[in-house]
Design a protein around this motif. Structure first.
Motif, PDB file in Angstrom:
ATOM      1  N   ARG A   1       1.029  -1.036   0.018  1.00 54.39           N
ATOM      2  CA  ARG A   1       0.055  -0.094  -0.112  1.00 54.39           C
ATOM      3  C   ARG A   1       0.886   1.376   0.030  1.00 54.39           C
ATOM      4  O   ARG A   1       2.009   1.192   0.542  1.00 54.39           O
ATOM      5  N   PHE A   2       0.515   2.542  -0.396  1.00 54.07           N
ATOM      6  CA  PHE A   2       1.237   3.586  -0.395  1.00 54.07           C
ATOM      7  C   PHE A   2       0.587   4.386   0.638  1.00 54.07           C
ATOM      8  O   PHE A   2      -0.687   4.737   0.758  1.00 54.07           O
ATOM      9  N   ASP A   3       1.610   4.828   1.416  1.00 52.84           N
ATOM     10  CA  ASP A   3       1.353   5.743   2.501  1.00 52.84           C
ATOM     11  C   ASP A   3       1.633   7.300   1.992  1.00 52.84           C
ATOM     12  O   ASP A   3       2.611   7.892   1.926  1.00 52.84           O
ATOM     13  N   THR A   4       0.290   7.879   1.668  1.00 52.55           N
ATOM     14  CA  THR A   4       0.343   9.204   1.275  1.00 52.55           C
ATOM     15  C   THR A   4       0.963  10.220   2.059  1.00 52.55           C
ATOM     16  O   THR A   4       1.782  11.102   1.560  1.00 52.55           O
ATOM     17  N   LYS A   5       0.750  10.007   3.296  1.00 47.68           N
ATOM     18  CA  LYS A   5       1.204  11.276   4.203  1.00 47.68           C
ATOM     19  C   LYS A   5       2.646  11.227   4.321  1.00 47.68           C
ATOM     20  O   LYS A   5       3.318  12.230   4.508  1.00 47.68           O
ATOM     21  N   ARG A   6       3.313  10.168   4.210  1.00 41.91           N
ATOM     22  CA  ARG A   6       4.660  10.073   4.466  1.00 41.91           C
ATOM     23  C   ARG A   6       5.636   9.818   3.038  1.00 41.91           C
ATOM     24  O   ARG A   6       6.729   9.405   3.116  1.00 41.91           O
ATOM     25  N   ASN A   7       4.447   9.546   1.937  1.00 42.43           N
ATOM     26  CA  ASN A   7       5.416   9.315   0.747  1.00 42.43           C
ATOM     27  C   ASN A   7       6.290   8.132   0.604  1.00 42.43           C
ATOM     28  O   ASN A   7       7.432   8.093   0.389  1.00 42.43           O
ATOM     29  N   ARG A   8       5.654   7.081   1.078  1.00 44.48           N
ATOM     30  CA  ARG A   8       6.171   5.821   0.911  1.00 44.48           C
ATOM     31  C   ARG A   8       5.369   4.579   0.749  1.00 44.48           C
ATOM     32  O   ARG A   8       3.906   4.739   0.884  1.00 44.48           O
ATOM     33  N   PHE A   9       5.829   3.626   0.427  1.00 44.13           N
ATOM     34  CA  PHE A   9       5.154   2.327  -0.011  1.00 44.13           C
ATOM     35  C   PHE A   9       5.558   1.317   1.372  1.00 44.13           C
ATOM     36  O   PHE A   9       6.641   1.309   1.670  1.00 44.13           O
TER      37      PHE A   9
END
Length: 732
Positions: A173-181
């Protein structure tokens, strides 16, 4: 103390009961989400994740062994199937290994690249992975593709080398808040930053299986092989493992606003913000048991199992709209010779294979439907409701005229030759008209149903023929019973098995046997109703005789807490009748309460009867049965379980096929010890999760159904409590 003295004393308190009443409870109809399923049946070999996706247009695609499928021809109560998707012909030659919904468009992973037909087909990112199986998109049209032992970051104009991973990645999943997968592995969660050269640990776990991100609460919702837990992404703190779930082997997780959706090896379930589970398991909801993937789409949830795809639809409607839908179902599928009938299917779930079938209780189920239509007409003056009343009342009338016994109601009738009388000679008899046969051995539940609806029709339907015919039939039935010394006498000159209200029979039971209270309550209600509409003194005299000389008032006033097993020394019949609580009795009691309370001979008796009715209602409250609650509104509109009634009406399925259901395996319910009332759990389950039941069933039954071969009518199950609530003014 004499009988009349007791009534006089109780009358002193009756005015205080009236003064204590406050304004009645009223439900203002509201918009709610009605759920139903559209199923696409077919064995498939799709893998567990990245096999299902839906785009902004509602286009659904399923991946199976490298090829794309789509659902076709499905509708509510009409199974569709999965067919090859040939929308884009060039896709036919590709070996698709994973499918994803990214920015509401379909994105594919094949053995060469990440690609899409959206964005004018401009997305095409080559990768260097062998046998990739998963992918996720970032915020800038960048992607991570995953293989068995490698991960690769892909972005147009930027080429990175694959990164070696030691443990297979199950979900990403992509963690938008931290710009990481975020990468899910069986032993924990790791993170990968776009363009980076390594992955870093985030949290450890055991037997992790699937996850999704709750962006509103900044949580990861993580499924395992034994429940789920949440992970606070701000500090990487894990919450407590939750195992009180419908099933704990989690295979898929999705987040939809404040709702968490879980797929498992035994169905799917939703957890709402109030901590309430809604369980979708069994053929009513899913094609198959084991959820392999899920996809969210506006007001739909698509669920892929080993036996096909199911789309759960959550349609906004009101109770008024739901009533229209169910009225239409009844008229199109459930009217047999004017009776309210079930549909028997020769093929599981296939409505086109259905035939209308007779029942031992055709008169009872029709009385309940007819009562609902009477309430509907009284509220709306809809000519269609009046026509329905006339049609079904004609069927009720013929129950009396098709047999040779004066005032005796048949159970049912059918054209001769349709049923082999040799197989059931005690019930099926030839009518004088060689074209027809009729069913004998009529029971007391039929009789109380007839009296209930004849009273309702005669009182509230302003049609001269209906009023006259209802009173005529009511008088015929009650004259038969009184003339035959409180028995229903069949064609053979003998009382039927259950049609017995004579004191020798009723008082022959120990006081704790429910039939003693029930039959007393019913016959007083029946005699009061007959006197109210005919004015014939004999009915009132017989009622007082039973109450004063034979203890029927004492019988019917006996508290429900006393009702139980007959005990040692009682006869076999009493023991059989009192093995456990008979929920059919509840139906007979409450149908009788209309005449018992509404047509009481005096205010003093009315106060007594109210007390008895409320005592019964208190015992029934755990079932959240809408009909019993709304009957209670007849006597106590200021205090009855209105919200549980609305819960029942809103949560009841509109699919009334009797699918087999199973709940006894669930981990989120507390099974209580065996008891007389056969209550299995602390809290009753939603009607959407249990088998389709008439009002004579135990709502605490966890498993059951008919494997999808019977379709019940909403006429008695849903429309009666709804329209009665409308008539009594507790549903606006």
């Amino acid at each position: 103390m004499t009988f009349r003295l007791r009534l006089l004393i109780s009358s002193l308190f009756f005015p205080f009961l009236l003064q204590a009443q406050t304004s009645k409870q009223v439900h203002q109809d509201r918009v709610f989400q009605q759920d139903y399923a559209v199923k696409y049946v077919g064995e498939n070999e799709a893998k567990e994740r990245f096999s299902l996706a839906v785009d902004r247009n509602g286009t659904i695609q399923i991946l199976e062994q490298g090829k794309l499928l789509r659902p076709a021809f499905g509708a509510f109560q009409q199974d569709g199937k999965l067919v090859a998707d040939q929308s884009y012909l060039p896709m036919k030659d590709k070996t698709i290994l994973a499918i994803l919904s990214y920015q509401n468009q379909l994105v594919y992973l094949d053995d060469n690249a990440v690609l899409s037909n959206a964005w004018a087909g401009d997305l095409y990112l080559m990768h260097d992975l062998k046998n990739p199986h998963a992918l996720a998109g970032g915020k800038d049209m960048d992607f991570v593709a995953v293989g068995p032992s490698q991960l690769q970051y892909l972005k147009k104009g930027q080429k990175t080398n694959p990164i070696t991973i030691r443990e297979p990645i199950l979900d990403i999943r992509f963690d938008t808040k931290r710009n990481r997968f975020l990468l899910l592995q069986a032993s924990g969660i790791t993170a990968y930053s776009p363009g980076g050269t390594q992955i870093s640990p985030v949290a450890k776990g055991e037997k992790l299986s699937a996850f999704a991100l709750d962006s509103q609460k900044d949580l990861a919702v993580i499924g395992t092989e034994n429940g789920y837990f949440t992970l606070d992404l701000a500090n990487n703190q894990a919450g407590t493992l939750q195992t009180k779930l419908p099933w704990t082997e989690i295979t898929a997780v999705e987040v939809n606003g404040t709702d968490y959706w879980f797929g498992s090896k035994k169905g799917a379930f939703r957890l709402d913000q109030n901590g309430t589970f809604s369980y979708y398991f069994g053929d009513r909801w899913l094609s198959g048991e084991q959820v392999r993937d899920m996809a969210l789409d506006k007001n739909r949830v698509h669920i892929l199992t080993e036996k096909g795809l199911s789309t759960l639809v959550f349609e906004e409607m009101t109770l008024a709209k739901k009533a229209e839908i169910l009225e239409d179902q009844v008229r199109k599928m459930h009217i047999r010779n004017g009776f309210n009938a079930s549909l028997q299917l020769s093929e599981k779930g296939n409505l086109s294979s259905g035939r209308l079938k007779d029942s031992d209780n055709d008169g009872l189920w029709t009385s309940m439907y007819l009562g609902g239509q009477a309430f509907r007409y009284a509220v709306t003056k809809d000519p269609e409701a009046l026509a329905n009343c006339k049609e079904s009342l004609l069927a009720m009338e013929r129950l009396y005229t098709i047999n040779p016994v004066e005032g005796f109601p048949s159970r049912s009738f059918e054209r001769s030759g349709y049923i082999n009388q040799l197989s059931d000679p005690d019930r099926w008899q030839h009518a004088s008209d060689p074209e027809w046969d009729w069913k004998a051995t009529t029971s007391s539940d039929e009789a109380i149903g007839h009296v209930f609806v004849f009273g309702v029709l005669a009182e509230i339907v302003d049609d001269p023929w209906i009023k006259a015919k209802s009173i005529e039939l009511l008088d015929a039935l009650m004259n038969h019973i009184v003339k035959n010394d409180m028995y229903l006498i069949d064609y053979d000159g003998k009382p039927t098995l259950w049609g017995k209200w004579h004191p020798d029979y009723v008082n022959g039971f120990p006081v704790q046997v429910g039939d003693r209270k029930l039959n007393s309550s019913n016959i007083i209600a029946m005699l009061q109703t007959a006197f109210h509409f005919t004015g014939k003194a004999i009915y009132k005299e017989k009622a007082y005789e039973l109450m004063e000389k034979h203890g029927y008032l004492e019988n019917l006033m006996r508290p429900m807490a006393i009702i139980g097993q007959s005990g040692d020394g009682s006869d076999d019949w009493s023991k059989m009748l009192s093995e456990s609580w008979n929920h059919s009795d509840d139906e007979m009691y409450f149908l009788g309460y209309w005449g018992l309370y509404r047509y009481a001979f005096s205010p003093e008796l009315k106060a007594q009867f109210k007390k008895s009715i409320l005592d019964h209602w208190e015992a029934e409250r755990p079932e959240k049965e809408a009909l019993w609650n709304i009957f209670t509104a007849l006597v106590q509109p200021e205090h009855f379980d209105l919200e549980p009634s609305i819960w029942f009406l809103e949560r009841h399925p509109i699919d009334l096929i009797s699918w087999h259901t199973q709940n006894s395996h669930r981990k989120d319910i507390a099974i209580i010890p065996a008891n007389f009332r056969r209550q299995s759990t602390e809290t009753v389950l939603s009607p959407s999760e249990t088998r389709i039941m008439r009002h004579n069933a135990n709502r605490f039954t966890l498993d059951g159904g008919s494997q999808g071969t019977t379709v019940y009518s909403a006429g008695d199950i849903w429309l009666l409590p709804y329209w009665m609530g409308k008539y009594l003014g507790v549903i606006e």
